[in-house]
Design a protein around this motif. Structure first.
Motif, PDB file in Angstrom:
ATOM      1  N   GLY A  33      -6.208  13.352  -4.219  1.00 14.93           N
ATOM      2  CA  GLY A  33      -6.027  14.791  -3.977  1.00 14.93           C
ATOM      3  C   GLY A  33      -7.304  15.578  -4.188  1.00 14.93           C
ATOM      4  N   SER A  34      -7.558  16.548  -3.314  1.00 14.92           N
ATOM      5  CA  SER A  34      -8.755  17.389  -3.439  1.00 14.92           C
ATOM      6  C   SER A  34      -8.668  18.179  -4.744  1.00 14.92           C
ATOM      7  N   PRO A  35      -9.820  18.405  -5.419  1.00 16.32           N
ATOM      8  CA  PRO A  35      -9.794  19.014  -6.752  1.00 16.32           C
ATOM      9  C   PRO A  35      -9.078  20.360  -6.857  1.00 16.32           C
ATOM     10  N   SER A  75       0.872  -1.183   0.000  1.00 19.27           N
ATOM     11  CA  SER A  75       0.000   0.000   0.000  1.00 19.27           C
ATOM     12  C   SER A  75       0.906   1.230   0.000  1.00 19.27           C
ATOM     13  N   GLY A  76       0.298   2.412  -0.169  1.00 17.08           N
ATOM     14  CA  GLY A  76       1.111   3.631  -0.241  1.00 17.08           C
ATOM     15  C   GLY A  76       0.685   4.621   0.822  1.00 17.08           C
ATOM     16  N   GLY A  77       1.635   5.083   1.636  1.00 17.17           N
ATOM     17  CA  GLY A  77       1.350   6.045   2.708  1.00 17.17           C
ATOM     18  C   GLY A  77       1.841   7.428   2.317  1.00 17.17           C
ATOM     19  N   VAL A  78       0.928   8.299   1.943  1.00 14.31           N
ATOM     20  CA  VAL A  78       1.302   9.643   1.483  1.00 14.31           C
ATOM     21  C   VAL A  78       0.702  10.707   2.404  1.00 14.31           C
ATOM     22  N   THR A  79      -0.606  10.599   2.684  1.00 21.63           N
ATOM     23  CA  THR A  79      -1.338  11.683   3.345  1.00 21.63           C
ATOM     24  C   THR A  79      -1.072  11.728   4.851  1.00 21.63           C
ATOM     25  N   ASP A  80      -0.443  12.820   5.303  1.00 20.77           N
ATOM     26  CA  ASP A  80      -0.213  12.994   6.738  1.00 20.77           C
ATOM     27  C   ASP A  80      -1.473  13.527   7.416  1.00 20.77           C
ATOM     28  N   ALA A  81      -1.486  13.467   8.740  1.00 17.63           N
ATOM     29  CA  ALA A  81      -2.630  14.023   9.489  1.00 17.63           C
ATOM     30  C   ALA A  81      -2.710  15.539   9.249  1.00 17.63           C
ATOM     31  N   LYS A  82      -1.603  16.198   9.125  1.00 15.01           N
ATOM     32  CA  LYS A  82      -1.428  17.592   8.672  1.00 15.01           C
ATOM     33  C   LYS A  82      -1.873  18.690   9.632  1.00 15.01           C
ATOM     34  N   GLY A  83      -2.569  18.360  10.699  1.00 10.86           N
ATOM     35  CA  GLY A  83      -2.920  19.391  11.694  1.00 10.86           C
ATOM     36  C   GLY A  83      -3.564  20.607  11.065  1.00 10.86           C
ATOM     37  N   GLU A  84      -3.072  21.808  11.412  1.00  6.87           N
ATOM     38  CA  GLU A  84      -3.636  23.038  10.843  1.00  6.87           C
ATOM     39  C   GLU A  84      -3.056  23.229   9.451  1.00  6.87           C
ATOM     40  N   ARG A  85      -3.940  23.274   8.462  1.00  9.49           N
ATOM     41  CA  ARG A  85      -3.498  23.296   7.054  1.00  9.49           C
ATOM     42  C   ARG A  85      -2.758  24.574   6.681  1.00  9.49           C
ATOM     43  N   ASN A  86      -2.959  25.657   7.437  1.00 11.21           N
ATOM     44  CA  ASN A  86      -2.290  26.923   7.100  1.00 11.21           C
ATOM     45  C   ASN A  86      -0.923  27.042   7.763  1.00 11.21           C
ATOM     46  N   VAL A 120      -2.930   9.228   7.327  1.00 14.56           N
ATOM     47  CA  VAL A 120      -4.382   9.045   7.464  1.00 14.56           C
ATOM     48  C   VAL A 120      -4.997   8.609   6.140  1.00 14.56           C
ATOM     49  N   SER A 121      -6.231   8.148   6.196  1.00 19.58           N
ATOM     50  CA  SER A 121      -6.989   7.694   5.018  1.00 19.58           C
ATOM     51  C   SER A 121      -6.198   6.651   4.232  1.00 19.58           C
ATOM     52  N   GLN A 122      -5.552   5.730   4.924  1.00 22.22           N
ATOM     53  CA  GLN A 122      -4.686   4.746   4.262  1.00 22.22           C
ATOM     54  C   GLN A 122      -5.489   3.561   3.742  1.00 22.22           C
ATOM     55  N   SER A 123      -5.612   3.493   2.426  1.00 20.19           N
ATOM     56  CA  SER A 123      -6.415   2.425   1.814  1.00 20.19           C
ATOM     57  C   SER A 123      -5.714   1.076   1.951  1.00 20.19           C
ATOM     58  N   GLY A 124      -6.392   0.155   2.588  1.00 20.11           N
ATOM     59  CA  GLY A 124      -5.958  -1.242   2.593  1.00 20.11           C
ATOM     60  C   GLY A 124      -4.612  -1.545   3.215  1.00 20.11           C
TER      61      GLY A 124
HETATM   62  C1  LIG Z   1     -11.403   6.952  -0.101  1.00 16.29           C
HETATM   63  C2  LIG Z   1     -10.049   7.559   0.084  1.00 16.29           C
HETATM   64  C3  LIG Z   1      -8.923   6.754  -0.011  1.00 16.29           C
HETATM   65  C4  LIG Z   1      -7.658   7.302   0.198  1.00 16.29           C
HETATM   66  N1  LIG Z   1      -6.557   6.483   0.148  1.00 16.29           N
HETATM   67  C5  LIG Z   1      -5.328   6.997   0.415  1.00 16.29           C
HETATM   68  C6  LIG Z   1      -4.172   6.149   0.454  1.00 16.29           C
HETATM   69  O1  LIG Z   1      -4.257   4.941   0.226  1.00 16.29           O
HETATM   70  N2  LIG Z   1      -2.972   6.701   0.753  1.00 16.29           N
HETATM   71  C7  LIG Z   1      -2.846   8.022   1.025  1.00 16.29           C
HETATM   72  O2  LIG Z   1      -1.741   8.456   1.289  1.00 16.29           O
HETATM   73  N3  LIG Z   1      -3.919   8.852   1.009  1.00 16.29           N
HETATM   74  C8  LIG Z   1      -5.148   8.370   0.719  1.00 16.29           C
HETATM   75  N4  LIG Z   1      -6.237   9.198   0.712  1.00 16.29           N
HETATM   76  C9  LIG Z   1      -6.073  10.583   1.115  1.00 16.29           C
HETATM   77  C10 LIG Z   1      -6.283  11.630   0.034  1.00 16.29           C
HETATM   78  O3  LIG Z   1      -5.134  11.740  -0.751  1.00 16.29           O
HETATM   79  C11 LIG Z   1      -6.642  12.928   0.764  1.00 16.29           C
HETATM   80  O4  LIG Z   1      -7.967  12.779   1.256  1.00 16.29           O
HETATM   81  C12 LIG Z   1      -6.544  14.170  -0.093  1.00 16.29           C
HETATM   82  O5  LIG Z   1      -5.222  14.402  -0.465  1.00 16.29           O
HETATM   83  C13 LIG Z   1      -7.080  15.394   0.668  1.00 16.29           C
HETATM   84  O6  LIG Z   1      -6.438  15.538   1.898  1.00 16.29           O
HETATM   85  P1  LIG Z   1      -7.311  15.614   3.226  1.00 16.29           P
HETATM   86  O7  LIG Z   1      -8.262  14.489   3.251  1.00 16.29           O
HETATM   87  O8  LIG Z   1      -6.373  15.754   4.375  1.00 16.29           O
HETATM   88  O9  LIG Z   1      -8.184  16.921   3.038  1.00 16.29           O
HETATM   89  P2  LIG Z   1      -7.892  18.373   3.566  1.00 16.29           P
HETATM   90  O10 LIG Z   1      -6.444  18.686   3.373  1.00 16.29           O
HETATM   91  O11 LIG Z   1      -8.412  18.512   4.945  1.00 16.29           O
HETATM   92  O12 LIG Z   1      -8.740  19.231   2.546  1.00 16.29           O
HETATM   93  C14 LIG Z   1     -10.015  19.771   2.864  1.00 16.29           C
HETATM   94  C15 LIG Z   1     -10.189  21.073   2.095  1.00 16.29           C
HETATM   95  O13 LIG Z   1      -9.196  22.008   2.506  1.00 16.29           O
HETATM   96  C16 LIG Z   1      -8.477  22.484   1.371  1.00 16.29           C
HETATM   97  N5  LIG Z   1      -7.089  22.707   1.785  1.00 16.29           N
HETATM   98  C17 LIG Z   1      -6.264  21.807   2.388  1.00 16.29           C
HETATM   99  N6  LIG Z   1      -5.064  22.371   2.641  1.00 16.29           N
HETATM  100  C18 LIG Z   1      -5.133  23.628   2.191  1.00 16.29           C
HETATM  101  C19 LIG Z   1      -4.207  24.713   2.163  1.00 16.29           C
HETATM  102  N7  LIG Z   1      -2.986  24.595   2.666  1.00 16.29           N
HETATM  103  N8  LIG Z   1      -4.612  25.855   1.592  1.00 16.29           N
HETATM  104  C20 LIG Z   1      -5.851  25.992   1.075  1.00 16.29           C
HETATM  105  N9  LIG Z   1      -6.771  25.004   1.089  1.00 16.29           N
HETATM  106  C21 LIG Z   1      -6.419  23.830   1.643  1.00 16.29           C
HETATM  107  C22 LIG Z   1      -8.624  21.387   0.319  1.00 16.29           C
HETATM  108  O14 LIG Z   1      -8.452  21.892  -1.003  1.00 16.29           O
HETATM  109  C23 LIG Z   1     -10.038  20.917   0.570  1.00 16.29           C
HETATM  110  O15 LIG Z   1     -10.936  21.796  -0.061  1.00 16.29           O
HETATM  111  C24 LIG Z   1      -7.518   8.674   0.481  1.00 16.29           C
HETATM  112  C25 LIG Z   1      -8.658   9.492   0.557  1.00 16.29           C
HETATM  113  C26 LIG Z   1      -9.904   8.953   0.361  1.00 16.29           C
HETATM  114  C27 LIG Z   1     -11.102   9.872   0.468  1.00 16.29           C
END
Ligand SMILES: Cc1cc2nc3c(=O)[nH]c(=O)nc-3n(C[C@H](O)[C@H](O)[C@H](O)COP(=O)(O)OP(=O)(O)OC[C@H]3O[C@@H](n4cnc5c(N)ncnc54)[C@H](O)[C@@H]3O)c2cc1C
Length: 477
Positions: free
Chosen positions: A448-450, A144-155, A185-189
């Motif tokens: 990644g969010s759009p 599996s691939g671990g990319v997305t951190d918990a990230k805390g406060e996004r700013n 977080v959100s780590q698929s499988g």
């Molecule tokens: C079903 C599913 C499976 C997934 N599987 C995996 C996986 O296997 N491995 C993995 O690593 N990840 C996985 N992900 C994570 C996915 O990559 C993230 O959900 C995505 O990158 C968005 O990050 P977030 O969920 O932390 O959202 P957030 O970062 O909380 O985003 C929420 C909103 O805030 C905005 N935002 C965030 N940061 C900023 C900023 N600095 N400035 C301005 N706006 C901001 C975003 O554009 C969005 O509109 C999965 C996600 C889902 C939903």
């Protein structure tokens, strides 16, 4: 290569610390964790099937053997195309994640970046990665691939967070390796993989060296805890025989918080450590492949399933020839085929990156457009599926009523159309799984969010040349 049965057998060796709904559960015993293992088993089965050989396997230049495409580093545009076709095929077969997809794209991103680092910095990261890749390929392991951190406060940057653990980071370096802490977080499988390959979630800056880290970690390594998502679908599976559920065998796209509480990683499994300059490239190359595969082609497979179910429901209720139903089915096909076309274009317009490495990356613009088309279009597809199926998708009784002597005759009588109640209820449940479930937000944020794709698209587009074209034709200097 590993057979499906051998994969299932191999998972018995692992004992990951898993929590679900507030309780510790066993990987091989819980109905929800089993959906992940069953989905992986199906992917091994698809790989074994000679019919899928082109799509599901590749010849490895590193080991000289046939390997799963989930462990292959693309070395041509044809390879990229087969990779995106694998995403489509597995989604059609599972109706959930190919849980090895993120791992495959992370390995591809690491291949090019470590190659560059060794050339530019004199490190041996690439050799380590290739040694590890050979081990993965020879044993046909699921990653599996671990990319997305918990990230805390996004700013705030990683180092500015109140708690630095919201980004995975190095807390100790010694002769044998590194110790890492944090969470993905959100780590698929991740629970059903033999290994997870970890990379930073974003570009890093000087001063953020501890957060610039990439490595491979085996399932259940000491210090790892997996806290699973818990949704109404989890509860439903806990309470019911799986045959009554919308995706009986493979369930939802199961993710978890993967906690790293001082996890030791030996150097031979570390592929980047402190080189902040390379993190941006690493995540942008990962995003390129992942938007083509997970963002685009994978959801094409999902939409194909929704189209099939919608058409069946229309036929069951006799509205399949009604113009507005045909129009809605046609629009669903348009969205699916547009996303597929963008994914194919992304593969075929791919190129060698970095130059001279022999590794191939898809075209960025088409990959981003594939993901954006799907992110927006999936809501429409779910809306139309809900329309065609009628209110039944959310008002249906349980199929269990057909086994209840007090209600079976009523349900059979009132739920039947040209099709028996069983078929209608089963297909409505299938649609419920998609259009009243987790897939809308999942498709929106997965890969990644759009907004991230829109920013990429805007910055990748050569607006100057477009301005020039318009000026020339309009007769402006
Ligand atoms: C079903 C599913 C499976 C997934 N599987 C995996 C996986 O296997 N491995 C993995 O690593 N990840 C996985 N992900 C994570 C996915 O990559 C993230 O959900 C995505 O990158 C968005 O990050 P977030 O969920 O932390 O959202 P957030 O970062 O909380 O985003 C929420 C909103 O805030 C905005 N935002 C965030 N940061 C900023 C900023 N600095 N400035 C301005 N706006 C901001 C975003 O554009 C969005 O509109 C999965 C996600 C889902 C939903």
């Amino acid at each position: 290569m590993m057979t499906a049965q051998e994969y299932m057998e191999s998972m018995k060796k692992y004992n990951p610390r898993i929590f679900l709904g507030g309780k510790q559960v066993q990987l091989m015993e819980n109905p929800t964790t089993m959906t992940v293992l069953k989905a992986n088993t199906r992917v091994y089965e698809l790989t074994e099937d000679p019919q899928n050989a082109e799509v599901m396997t590749a010849d490895s230049p590193f080991t000289g053997i046939k390997v799963s495409r989930n462990l292959h580093i693309s070395n041509s545009t044809a390879d990229l195309e087969r990779r995106m076709e694998m995403a489509r095929l597995t989604s059609q077969a599972l109706g959930t994640c190919n849980y090895r997809c993120v791992g495959a794209d992370v390995l591809n991103a690491l291949a090019g970046v470590t190659w560059e680092m060794d050339r530019e910095l004199g490190t041996d990261y690439h050799q380590r990665l290739i040694n590890h890749l050979k081990y993965l390929q020879e044993n046909d392991l699921a990653c599996s691939g671990g990319v997305t951190d918990a990230k805390g406060e996004r700013n705030k940057r990683p180092g500015q967070q109140e708690d630095p653990d919201v980004y995975v980071h190095v807390v100790e370096r010694n002769e044998a390796g590194i110790v890492v802490r944090g969470a993905k977080v959100s780590q698929s499988g991740a629970i059903g993989a033999h290994e997870t390959i970890v990379i930073p979630t974003m570009g890093m800056k000087p001063g953020e060296e501890d957060f610039a880290v990439a490595f491979a970690v085996p399932n259940g390594a000491p210090g790892l805890t997996y806290i699973l998502q818990y949704t109404p679908f989890t509860a439903e599976r806990e309470l019911n025989d799986s045959k009554y559920l919308g995706n009986p065998e493979y369930g939802q796209r199961e993710t978890c918080i993967m906690v790293f509480d001082n996890v030791f990683i030996p150097w031979e499994r570390v592929f980047l450590c402190g080189e902040t300059k390379y993190c941006g490239k690493l995540i942008s190359r990962f995003a390129k492949t992942h938007r083509m595969n997970c963002g685009g082609a994978c959801k094409v497979g999902f939409i194909d399933l929704i189209i099939g179910a919608s058409q069946l429901l229309a036929e069951y209720s006799g509205v399949q020839k009604t113009p507005h139903i045909v129009d809605k089915i046609t629009d669903m096909i348009r969205i699916s085929e547009t996303a597929r076309a963008c994914s194919v274009a992304s593969a075929l317009k791919g190129s060698e990156e970095p130059a001279g490495s022999g590794f191939y990356q898809p075209d960025d613009i088409f990959g981003n457009v594939a993901k954006l088309t799907v992110a927006e279009g999936f809501w429409d597809v779910m809306k139309w599926a809900g329309d065609i199926g009628g209110g039944l998708a959310v008002t249906m009784p349980s199929e269990k009523e057909l086994e209840n002597p007090e209600t079976a005759d009523y349900v059979r009588k009132f739920m039947r159309t040209s099709a028996p109640a069983e078929a209608r209820l089963r297909m409505a449940k299938f649609i419920q799984n998609w259009s009243a479930g987790l897939h809308g937000a999942g498709t929106w944020h997965g890969a990644g969010s759009p907004m991230a794709q829109k920013m990429a698209l805007y910055s990748l587009t050569d607006l100057e040349s477009k301005k020039l074209m318009a000026k020339e034709l309009a007769g402006l200097e």
